[in-house]
Design an enzyme around this catalytic site. Structure first.
Site, PDB file in Angstrom:
ATOM      1  N   GLY A 251       0.750  -1.247   0.000  1.00 20.72           N
ATOM      2  CA  GLY A 251       0.000   0.000   0.000  1.00 20.72           C
ATOM      3  C   GLY A 251       0.776   1.291   0.000  1.00 20.72           C
ATOM      4  N   PRO A 294       4.706  -5.013  -0.647  1.00 22.51           N
ATOM      5  CG  PRO A 294       6.890  -4.215  -0.774  1.00 22.51           C
ATOM      6  CD  PRO A 294       6.025  -5.204  -0.046  1.00 22.51           C
ATOM      7  N   GLY A 295       3.770  -3.602  -3.768  1.00 24.37           N
ATOM      8  CA  GLY A 295       3.720  -3.817  -5.211  1.00 24.37           C
ATOM      9  C   GLY A 295       4.119  -2.524  -5.897  1.00 24.37           C
ATOM     10  NE  ARG A 296       0.011   2.367  -5.875  1.00 20.80           N
ATOM     11  CZ  ARG A 296      -1.002   2.250  -6.743  1.00 20.80           C
ATOM     12  NH1 ARG A 296      -0.872   2.741  -7.942  1.00 20.80           N
ATOM     13  NH2 ARG A 296      -2.129   1.686  -6.387  1.00 20.80           N
ATOM     14  NE  ARG A 333      -2.987   2.709 -11.360  1.00 19.58           N
ATOM     15  CZ  ARG A 333      -2.648   3.929 -11.025  1.00 19.58           C
ATOM     16  NH1 ARG A 333      -2.022   4.717 -11.876  1.00 19.58           N
ATOM     17  NH2 ARG A 333      -2.925   4.389  -9.822  1.00 19.58           N
ATOM     18  CE1 TYR A 337      -8.056   1.321  -9.870  1.00 17.59           C
ATOM     19  CE2 TYR A 337      -6.276   2.760 -10.547  1.00 17.59           C
ATOM     20  CZ  TYR A 337      -6.745   1.501 -10.230  1.00 17.59           C
ATOM     21  OH  TYR A 337      -5.889   0.442 -10.280  1.00 17.59           O
ATOM     22  CB  CYS A 364     -13.173   2.598 -31.275  1.00 13.97           C
ATOM     23  SG  CYS A 364     -14.488   3.264 -32.268  1.00 13.97           S
TER      24      CYS A 364
END
Ligand SMILES: Cc1ncc(COP(=O)(O)O)c(C=O)c1O
Length: 436
Positions: A251, A294-296, A333, A337, A364
């Site tokens: 996070g 952790p990822g991001r 993304r 969001y 399109c």
């Protein structure tokens, strides 16, 4: 290249004398000519540095799992393992990739709110280190599957701590409206702990919570630690079990724009470990082994996406649309969001960004807008090379073939050498599943 984008760009980014942007010692203009556009450029040095920062922040025996969902790839998993990280997977598919990449099964943790029997069987058969059990239903099914396999499966319970955090703010929610985990407040989590203690084919060792994404401060994690310790204490009292694993999820945020200032990973680790020591002392519990996922914050700033500029359409008094050769299929993304990014022209990185434009994709869909009101050099035109920064997390991982756009390649750059780690899809790939 605006110095202010330093924290958004990969660590090895450099402005060359000819105005080209360089990453990992590779000229992005040359890279785009060689590999075509759109393409993701993956700076492995940035990924490694972040992984090392996490290892420094949470030294062994604490564990750092790279969250596979942010960028599911063999190359990324191998680097994660080289840097002493495990991998957190959230589906059978992610588990498959992790195993194929050679991630040691004992350093894999398996998540998911609706794991199928097949996924649980696969996890048990591959001897994964941890399964984060998300419901009582799953606990019962897993116990049966482990028993049938003759295995005692190590598990942690995914709990809902009633803390939700996004960017600068966190809220404590009395009522936990989420599909993930078991509520501490309602007693569901404690019930699951009691039940797990009675099941010989599972070994309950800890608790897990994940409170949100793109979180800039550490305070929410301090609150989480307090709540998790109350839970550990309740389990000790009610069940007589001392849980030794405390998993605080992922996070931590990253800078997508120069205005954003996420917490320093090492300072964050120190804060979390202090909170843990304090709570352990307060409740008379042993200091548990901490895990983070952790990822991001590991992969986000390590990548950028290169696009070729095509049509530039000025609508007088309205806006200028700069269209590029990718869009919502390689980065959903902004549409999903409202995510905001920074961009620059990789072939004119020395020119001032003095014109506000909107960058649209080639899909399109009117909503296929990657960047709204972003400043680029006023000379922007057909053939320029647009770089959208910090696309490493949930970029390729969420890419699709919408409008039958082949997914771009991921090219890893380091020390002046480029290596394709995921190749570009071909038109032939687009019909490989059609049975005709
Ligand atoms: C259980 C779990 N762990 C880790 C992560 C990774 O989060 P982030 O990429 O924000 O660090 C997520 C993301 O949603 C998650 O659900």
């Amino acid at each position: 290249m605006p110095h202010t984008l330093k924290d958004v760009l990969p660590a090895t980014a450099r402005l060359r004398d000819d105005g080209h942007l360089e990453v990992g010692g590779c000229d992005l203009v040359e890279l785009a000519t060689e590999h075509g556009t759109p393409m993701y450029v993956f700076c492995t040095e940035t990924f490694r540095r972040q992984a090392r920062r996490y290892r420094e922040a949470f030294p062994a025996p604490d564990r750092v799992y790279f969250a596979a969902k942010a960028f599911t790839s063999v190359a990324a998993f191998r680097i994660a393992v080289e840097e002493g990280l495990g991998v957190d997977v959230a589906s059978g598919g992610e588990l498959y990739v992790a195993l194929k990449a050679g991630v040691p099964p004992e350093s894999i943790i398996v998540h998911g709110n609706n794991k199928s029997d097949a996924e649980l069987e696969m996890a048990v058969a591959s001897s994964v280190g941890r399964i984060a059990v998300d419901s009582l239903d799953e606990l019962e099914r897993l116990a049966r599957i482990a028993e049938a396999a003759g295995v005692r499966q190590t598990i942690v319970l995914r709990v809902t701590p009633g803390v939700e955090a996004h960017t600068h703010e966190y809220i404590q929610t009395g009522q936990e409206d989420t599909k993930f985990g078991m509520s501490i407040e309602s007693g569901a989590a404690l019930e699951a702990a009691k039940r797990a203690a009675d099941l010989p084919s599972v070994e309950l060792v800890g608790a897990h919570a994940h409170i949100g994404s793109q979180i800039f401060g550490s305070e929410a994690f301090g609150k989480l630690v307090e709540i998790m310790f109350e839970f550990l204490s309740a389990v000790r009292e009610a069940v007589g079990l001392s849980l030794t694993d405390l998993n605080l999820g992922g996070g931590l945020g990253i800078a997508y724009t120069k205005e954003e200032a996420p917490a320093d990973v090492v300072a964050h680790g120190a804060f979390v470990r202090q909170s843990v020591a304090r709570e352990a002392g307060r409740l008379g519990l042993a200091v548990p082994i901490l895990s983070v996922e952790p990822g991001r914050s590991i992969v986000g700033n390590s990548m950028l996406t290169l696009y070729r500029v095509g049509v530039v359409k000025e609508i007088p008094g309205v806006r200028t649309y700069v269209s590029v050769d990718g869009g919502m299929s390689d980065n959903i993304r902004p549409m999903l969001y409202g995510a905001r990014y920074s961009a620059l022209l990789a072939n004119k990185a020395n020119e001032a960004s003095d014109k506000v434009v909107t960058v649209a994709g080639s899909h399109c869909e009117s909503g296929d807008v990657l960047l709204r009101d972003v400043a680029l050099p006023s000379s922007v035109g057909r053939g320029d090379l647009l770089a959208i920064l910090a696309t490493g997390a949930y970029g390729y991982a969420m890419a699709s073939n919408y409008n039958k756009m082949p997914r771009p390649p991921v090219v890893a750059v380091a020390d002046g050498a480029a290596r394709t780690v995921i190749r570009r899809e071909t038109y032939e790939d687009l019909i490989r599943l059609d049975l005709v």
